[in-house]
Enzyme design. Sequence first.
Site, short mmCIF file in Angstrom:
data_model
loop_
_atom_site.label_atom_id
_atom_site.label_comp_id
_atom_site.label_asym_id
_atom_site.label_seq_id
_atom_site.Cartn_x
_atom_site.Cartn_y
_atom_site.Cartn_z
N TYR A 14 0.83 -1.20 0.00
CA TYR A 14 0.00 0.00 0.00
C TYR A 14 0.87 1.26 0.00
O TYR A 14 0.64 2.20 -0.77
CB TYR A 14 -0.93 -0.01 1.22
CG TYR A 14 -1.68 1.29 1.42
CD1 TYR A 14 -2.72 1.65 0.58
CD2 TYR A 14 -1.32 2.15 2.46
CE1 TYR A 14 -3.40 2.85 0.75
CE2 TYR A 14 -2.00 3.35 2.65
CZ TYR A 14 -3.03 3.69 1.79
OH TYR A 14 -3.68 4.89 1.97
N GLU A 27 -11.68 5.82 4.75
CA GLU A 27 -11.17 6.74 5.76
C GLU A 27 -12.24 7.03 6.81
O GLU A 27 -11.94 7.10 8.02
CB GLU A 27 -10.72 8.06 5.12
CG GLU A 27 -9.53 7.95 4.18
CD GLU A 27 -8.22 7.63 4.89
OE1 GLU A 27 -8.21 7.57 6.13
OE2 GLU A 27 -7.22 7.42 4.19
N TRP A 67 -5.45 2.59 10.50
CA TRP A 67 -5.66 2.41 9.06
C TRP A 67 -5.45 0.96 8.66
O TRP A 67 -6.15 0.42 7.80
CB TRP A 67 -4.72 3.33 8.27
CG TRP A 67 -4.74 3.02 6.80
CD1 TRP A 67 -3.71 2.59 6.03
CD2 TRP A 67 -5.88 3.10 5.92
NE1 TRP A 67 -4.12 2.40 4.73
CE2 TRP A 67 -5.45 2.71 4.64
CE3 TRP A 67 -7.21 3.47 6.10
CZ2 TRP A 67 -6.30 2.67 3.53
CZ3 TRP A 67 -8.08 3.44 5.01
CH2 TRP A 67 -7.62 3.04 3.74
#
Length: 202
Positions: free
Chosen positions: A26, A48, A56
């Site tokens: 990522y 988000e 996250w």
Amino acid sequence: MNNENSALKICRCSWLDTSKPDYVKYHDEEWGVPVYDDQKLFEYLTLESAQAGLSWYTILKRRDGYRTAFDNFDVNIVATYDQNKVEALLQDVSIIRHRAKINAAINNAQCFIDIQKEFGSFSAYMWQFVNNKTIVNSWHTGDNSPATSPESDAWCKDLKQRGFKFVGPTICYAHMQACGMVNDHNIDCYKRSQIINEYQQI
């Protein structure tokens, strides 16, 4: 052997847990790369928002589950979800089963479409908050990038006025980092200069 040694010497952001291959992927392929595709922007914004109060990585691990559960983040489909769909999503163990966040995703899809109609695309609307150019910061290893900025505060305020939910200043700034509105890679991270060189004309 030389290739292996070279790979080991790649310098990445100090916050990255390199023991997690999916996290590294990522970081290397997505985080901080400018995004202009509305479907991808809706995906990021939804994820988000789902992250609120969580890490996250907790969301990243479930991204494939979210893509399946939310019709690959087709905003026009998500905007039509009814309460029967909400109840079904609350039983889906592949996502964060949080009623308010699920309802927010549906609400935000509807608001997202309103913006597309007004500006032609969500991307055109969103990028105006950084004057259509990536803000490049210069954080050294060990520096803590801010959780918000004047730009994220302004964008957050506007989103809320347009009816969006679960879009606080911190979420907005995280979205800006992810979508390349802000380049917050450490100054010695190889990805920082790569993004600058590739998108310097944008």
